[in-house]
Design a protein around this motif. Structure first.
Motif, PDB file in Angstrom:
ATOM      1  N   ASP A 171      17.314   9.231   4.838  1.00 42.68           N
ATOM      2  CA  ASP A 171      16.364   9.302   3.062  1.00 42.68           C
ATOM      3  C   ASP A 171      16.723   9.768   1.978  1.00 42.68           C
ATOM      4  OD1 ASP A 171      14.839  11.649   2.625  1.00 42.68           O
ATOM      5  OD2 ASP A 171      15.150  10.881   4.958  1.00 42.68           O
ATOM      6  N   LEU A 172      16.759   9.018   0.641  1.00 41.61           N
ATOM      7  CA  LEU A 172      16.637   9.709  -0.752  1.00 41.61           C
ATOM      8  C   LEU A 172      16.347  11.307  -0.438  1.00 41.61           C
ATOM      9  CD1 LEU A 172      18.399   9.534  -3.470  1.00 41.61           C
ATOM     10  CD2 LEU A 172      15.769   9.023  -4.030  1.00 41.61           C
ATOM     11  N   VAL A 173      15.404  11.257  -0.224  1.00 37.00           N
ATOM     12  CA  VAL A 173      14.730  12.882  -0.281  1.00 37.00           C
ATOM     13  C   VAL A 173      15.834  13.382   0.258  1.00 37.00           C
ATOM     14  CG1 VAL A 173      13.145  14.405  -0.752  1.00 37.00           C
ATOM     15  CG2 VAL A 173      12.713  12.092  -0.786  1.00 37.00           C
ATOM     16  N   PHE A 227       1.097  -1.194   0.193  1.00 35.91           N
ATOM     17  CA  PHE A 227       0.023   0.116   0.044  1.00 35.91           C
ATOM     18  C   PHE A 227       0.993   1.191   0.099  1.00 35.91           C
ATOM     19  CE2 PHE A 227       1.045  -0.928   4.862  1.00 35.91           C
ATOM     20  CZ  PHE A 227       0.494   0.451   5.147  1.00 35.91           C
ATOM     21  N   THR A 228       0.097   2.418  -0.182  1.00 37.46           N
ATOM     22  CA  THR A 228       0.948   3.479  -0.678  1.00 37.46           C
ATOM     23  C   THR A 228       2.251   4.187   0.727  1.00 37.46           C
ATOM     24  OG1 THR A 228      -0.998   4.581  -1.918  1.00 37.46           O
ATOM     25  CG2 THR A 228       0.903   6.389  -0.868  1.00 37.46           C
ATOM     26  N   TYR A 229       1.980   3.835   1.873  1.00 36.37           N
ATOM     27  CA  TYR A 229       2.638   4.000   2.521  1.00 36.37           C
ATOM     28  C   TYR A 229       3.548   3.725   2.787  1.00 36.37           C
ATOM     29  CZ  TYR A 229       4.551   6.318   7.237  1.00 36.37           C
ATOM     30  OH  TYR A 229       5.022   6.851   8.241  1.00 36.37           O
ATOM     31  N   ALA A 230       3.457   2.110   3.488  1.00 30.95           N
ATOM     32  CA  ALA A 230       4.937   1.191   3.196  1.00 30.95           C
ATOM     33  C   ALA A 230       5.659   2.104   1.971  1.00 30.95           C
ATOM     34  CB  ALA A 230       4.180  -0.074   3.530  1.00 30.95           C
ATOM     35  N   SER A 231       5.432   1.520   0.771  1.00 31.07           N
ATOM     36  CA  SER A 231       5.590   1.338  -0.254  1.00 31.07           C
ATOM     37  C   SER A 231       6.399   2.832  -0.238  1.00 31.07           C
ATOM     38  CB  SER A 231       5.015   1.432  -1.818  1.00 31.07           C
ATOM     39  OG  SER A 231       5.514   0.861  -2.852  1.00 31.07           O
ATOM     40  N   HIS A 232       6.227   3.964   0.020  1.00 28.80           N
ATOM     41  CA  HIS A 232       6.453   5.210  -0.495  1.00 28.80           C
ATOM     42  C   HIS A 232       8.048   5.199   0.252  1.00 28.80           C
ATOM     43  CE1 HIS A 232       3.647   6.533  -3.597  1.00 28.80           C
ATOM     44  NE2 HIS A 232       4.707   7.065  -3.989  1.00 28.80           N
ATOM     45  N   GLN A 233       7.741   4.996   1.501  1.00 27.50           N
ATOM     46  CA  GLN A 233       8.902   4.700   2.556  1.00 27.50           C
ATOM     47  C   GLN A 233       9.682   3.672   1.925  1.00 27.50           C
ATOM     48  OE1 GLN A 233       9.227   6.312   5.367  1.00 27.50           O
ATOM     49  NE2 GLN A 233       7.745   7.043   6.529  1.00 27.50           N
ATOM     50  N   ALA A 234       9.504   3.122   1.420  1.00 26.61           N
ATOM     51  CA  ALA A 234      10.789   1.805   0.866  1.00 26.61           C
ATOM     52  C   ALA A 234      11.145   2.593  -0.590  1.00 26.61           C
ATOM     53  CB  ALA A 234       9.993   0.237   0.430  1.00 26.61           C
ATOM     54  N   MET A 235      10.833   3.417  -1.060  1.00 29.20           N
ATOM     55  CA  MET A 235      11.158   3.796  -2.533  1.00 29.20           C
ATOM     56  C   MET A 235      12.243   4.971  -1.513  1.00 29.20           C
ATOM     57  SD  MET A 235       8.288   3.805  -5.267  1.00 29.20           S
ATOM     58  CE  MET A 235       7.419   3.518  -4.597  1.00 29.20           C
TER      59      MET A 235
END
Length: 269
Positions: free
Chosen positions: A100-102, A53-61
């Protein structure tokens, strides 16, 4: 990526909730002319999502773990935080010394900008502020959200404004979370009704809607210099597949996602 970062602008587009099979079928049928023009070989790459789902996936990305190629690895990553023992960090990986990447890209001199879509980016509460809070600049309005039939057009207009206001020499990392594929999406298919609800067909119609407008986003992102671009889904969703509906579950329709990366040369559309 170790050479790209610091030289080119960067664009990450997550087509939130997009299924791989639908994306692949539409590209093969010629129904995504603007996206397919940039996909290597005109085809999506099949990958596995880092979250369901969105939250988990974006934290990883945002930690450097983009969707993984759907084949035995190891698979070198484009971005990685510096830590000992990483088997997916290679010579060409851009390695950052940040959580994080950001933040890592900000440390490298990039202006980091988020244009949110689904609720995890709406900044209306503590949880909805975590992901956009990673960025130096973040944007969300109701017209960008899942209930808006014109959400992506509104996001693209904001992206055009963001790019136009940047100093020419400022490198940009632009992230856009596209909500159009997420439920509700029935309004993107002519003749569909709220009562009938969402379906695989309305999901496909939503992707065609995104394709009609994504050329403007690509043009804005590459208007100042070459732009390295990643377009992918964060997870898929089930429409009754094997009895499953929705996401945040372990079905193939959720874990299998489309992915592509490519360079946009100045003047691309």
């Amino acid at each position: 990526m170790s050479q790209v970062v610091g030289r080119d602008d960067l664009l990450l587009v997550t087509l939130d909730t997009l299924r791989f099979d639908v994306a692949a079928e539409l590209a093969e049928a010629g129904r995504l002319p603007n996206l397919a023009a940039h996909l290597p070989g005109g085809r999506w790459e099949e990958r596995h999502a880092p979250g369901s789902f969105t939250y988990a996936s974006h934290q990883a990305m945002f930690a450097g773990f983009l969707p993984t190629p759907a084949a035995p690895g190891p698979h070198p990553r484009l971005f990685a935080a510096r830590f000992e023992g990483s088997e997916s960090t290679a010579d060409r990986t851009y390695v950052f010394d940040a959580p994080d990447l950001v933040s890592g890209l900000a440390d490298a001199g990039y202006r980091t900008v988020c244009i949110g879509g689904v609720g995890f980016f709406n900044k209306r509460g503590a949880l909805g502020s975590v992901l956009p809070g990673m960025f130096q600049e973040s944007h969300w309005e109701p017209e960008f959200g899942v209930a808006s039939p014109t959400s992506f057009e509104a996001q693209v207009a904001r992206a055009e404004r963001v790019v136009a206001e940047l100093p020419a020499g400022q490198r940009l990392f632009l992230f856009v979370n596209v909500p159009s594929l997420h439920q509700p999406n029935w309004f993107h298919r002519p003749g569909a009704t709220r009562e009938a609800g969402d379906s695989r067909a309305t999901h496909a119609a939503a992707l065609e809607y995104v394709d009609r407008h994504i050329g403007r986003l690509f043009a804005a992102a590459s208007s100042r210099r070459r732009c390295f671009t990643i377009v992918c889904s964060d997870h898929g969703t089930a429409y009754g597949d094997d009895g499953w509906t929705g996401h945040r579950l372990g079905h193939e329709s959720v874990w299998t996602v489309p992915y592509a990366h490519f360079f946009l040369e100045p003047g691309a559309h």
